[in-house]
Structure formats: structure tokens, C-alpha cells
Design an enzyme around this catalytic site. Structure first.
Site, mmCIF file in Angstrom:
data_model
loop_
_atom_site.group_PDB
_atom_site.id
_atom_site.type_symbol
_atom_site.label_atom_id
_atom_site.label_comp_id
_atom_site.label_asym_id
_atom_site.label_seq_id
_atom_site.Cartn_x
_atom_site.Cartn_y
_atom_site.Cartn_z
ATOM 1 N N LYS A 42 0.825 -1.212 0.000
ATOM 2 C CA LYS A 42 0.000 0.000 0.000
ATOM 3 C C LYS A 42 0.858 1.260 0.000
ATOM 4 C CE LYS A 42 -2.089 -1.000 3.845
ATOM 5 N NZ LYS A 42 -1.486 -2.300 4.243
ATOM 6 N N ARG B 8 -9.806 -0.021 8.398
ATOM 7 C CA ARG B 8 -9.199 -1.295 8.755
ATOM 8 C C ARG B 8 -10.175 -2.194 9.495
ATOM 9 N NH1 ARG B 8 -3.691 -0.010 8.689
ATOM 10 N NH2 ARG B 8 -2.233 -1.655 9.187
ATOM 11 N N ARG C 123 12.176 -5.102 5.470
ATOM 12 C CA ARG C 123 11.874 -3.711 5.111
ATOM 13 C C ARG C 123 12.708 -2.720 5.913
ATOM 14 N NH1 ARG C 123 5.708 -1.772 5.057
ATOM 15 N NH2 ARG C 123 5.713 -2.358 7.254
ATOM 16 N N ARG D 281 11.107 -0.442 11.337
ATOM 17 C CA ARG D 281 9.985 -0.096 12.205
ATOM 18 C C ARG D 281 9.926 -1.015 13.411
ATOM 19 N NH1 ARG D 281 4.720 0.324 8.528
ATOM 20 N NH2 ARG D 281 3.952 -0.912 10.265
ATOM 21 N N ARG E 207 0.035 -9.200 13.342
ATOM 22 C CA ARG E 207 -0.630 -8.234 12.463
ATOM 23 C C ARG E 207 -1.389 -8.947 11.342
ATOM 24 N NH1 ARG E 207 4.574 -5.063 11.228
ATOM 25 N NH2 ARG E 207 3.457 -3.970 9.590
#
Ligand code: ADP
Ligand code: ZN
Length: 215
Positions: free
Chosen positions: A13, A88, A127, A160, A171
Site C-alpha cells: 500500500k 481497517r 523492510r 519499524r 498483524r
């Protein structure tokens, strides 16, 4: 154009949003970025949100809904917006629908990025984000030009706090139980544009996204 980007953690996204901002000239509204900014600034909202985020859970609806409502009222959203990470939950989707109806607006497209869970875990644990310009890298799939150094020159690639394997699995569970029901919510409204992203490069996904948007 009023857009929603839907998909699991790491589905692409944020990456696609950055490309779409350049193409469509509408603002990206990322609730994750807004919440992380609140955490970094140590606001009351940030302090409340942090515990949920670190646990891979959703921040309570009323908190996020308030943030987004306020943001959508700002001048740069007049001619369109791109929601990244919101709604969400179905409750958030229903609330957004009411807010937009009151403002005489409607969603044009909900782009849903569908990627296998195991690929999502690999993507997220590798990431890294540039602390200076926000560029997104992956240690293996799209590494920075030089180790530890962003294309912008900053030596500030960060991971992160919630991008570790344990939190990612949590998640994903949260996504499947609370967010995925929005897929049929928007399919029923004729707004869903599904994109299969497993195994595709960011540019490959962007091409498909342009196709479904007709741009
Ligand atoms: P992801 O990579 O999982 O898509 P985000 O950056 O969008 O991550 O969000 C990070 C975290 O912020 C989420 O795990 C959640 O705790 C919180 N968050 C972001 N958007 C929302 C939302 N719309 N409702 C509730 N919590 C949210
Ligand atoms: Zn950078």
C-alpha cells in the site's frame, strides 16, 4: 479521485501510494504514518496508540476515525485523497461512508492488494525506511544503492518497531479477522478492484494498478 488502498501488512500500500501521489496529484493519508508521528512526538494520543501498535493490534476505532475525519477536512483533500491503512475494520468503513455522504462525496475505487502471507512476512522483516526522505527499501528485493545509505544520501535506514517476525504474524491475524471483511463490504458496493501482488515487483503492481484505475 477518492481512493482507498486495502491489503495486509507489507502488501504494498505505502509503496504504491507514493507512486500514485506522483501520478494523480492527490494526498496520501496513511493512518500508520500519522500514528507513528504521534508516537514520535510523545502526544497523549501517541502514548495510547503505541501499546496497541507494538502488540500488532489495532488502535481503537474512535481514535483513528477522529484522526481521519479531521484530516479529510483539510484543504488539500478537496479534489481527492488516497487512504492508506484506513478503513481497517467494517466499523471504520461504515463511519467513513457516513462522513463522505454528509460531505456529498463518494469513494471511486477500492484497490485491494492480495499477497500470500508467507511473502508478506519475508517482505516486512526485510523492510527498511529512510529516516530522512521516507524512501522504502528491502534488504534483499530492492536494496539501497550502497549498504546502509539511501539514494538521498542519508545514512539513516531504520526498521519499524513492529516489523519483527512475532509482531508481523500477529498483524496478519489481525488483518484476516478484522480487515479482510472489508473486501466483501466494498465488493457489494461495486467498488472493489483486486490486484494479485504475490511475486510481482513494485513496478509490476503499479502497472496493474494504473490499469484498474484507467490512468
Ligand atoms: P501495516 O504495514 O501493517 O500496513 P501501518 O503502518 O498501516 O502498517 O500501521 C501500523 C499500525 O498502526 C497497525 O498495526 C495498527 O496498530 C495501527 N493502525 C494503523 N492504521 C490503523 C487503523 N485504521 N485502525 C486501527 N489501527 C491502525
Ligand atoms: Zn532517503
Amino acid at each position: 479521485m477518492d481512493l482507498i488502498l486495502l491489503g495486509g501488512p507489507g502488501a504494498g500500500k505505502g509503496t504504491q501510494a507514493k507512486k500514485l501521489v506522483a501520478l494523480l496529484d492527490i494526498p496520501q493519508i496513511s493512518t500508520g504514518d500519522m500514528l507513528r508521528a504521534a508516537v514520535a512526538n510523545g502526544t497523549e494520543l501517541g502514548t495510547k496508540a503505541k501499546a496497541f501498535m507494538d502488540a500488532g493490534q489495532l488502535v481503537p476505532d474512535e481514535v483513528v476515525i477522529g484522526l481521519v475525519k479531521e484530516r479529510l477536512g483539510e484543504a488539500d483533500c478537496k479534489s481527492g485523497f488516497m487512504l492508506d491503512g484506513f478503513p481497517r475494520t467494517v466499523a471504520q468503513g461504515e463511519s467513513l461512508e457516513r462522513t463522505l455522504t454528509e460531505a456529498g462525496r463518494t469513494i471511486d475505487h477500492v484497490v485491494s492488494f492480495d499477497v500470500d502471507d508467507e511473502e508478506l512476512v519475508l517482505r516486512i522483516t526485510g523492510r527498511r525506511t529512510c529516516g530522512k526522505c521516507g524512501a522504502i527499501y528491502h534488504l534483499k528485493y530492492s536494496p539501497p544503492p550502497q549498504a546502509d545509505t539511501c539514494a538521498c544520501g542519508a545514512v539513516d535506514l531504520q526498521q519499524r518497531a513492529d516489523d519483527n517476525e512475532v509482531t508481523v504474524r500477529k498483524r496478519l491475524e489481525t488483518y484476516h479477522s478484522q480487515t479482510a471483511p472489508l473486501i466483501s463490504f466494498y465488493a457489494e458496493r461495486g467498488l472493489l478492484r483486486e490486484i494479485k501482488g504475490t511475486g510481482l515487483s513494485p513496478d509490476g503492481v503499479f502497472e496493474k494498478t494504473r490499469e484498474v484505475l484507467g490512468r
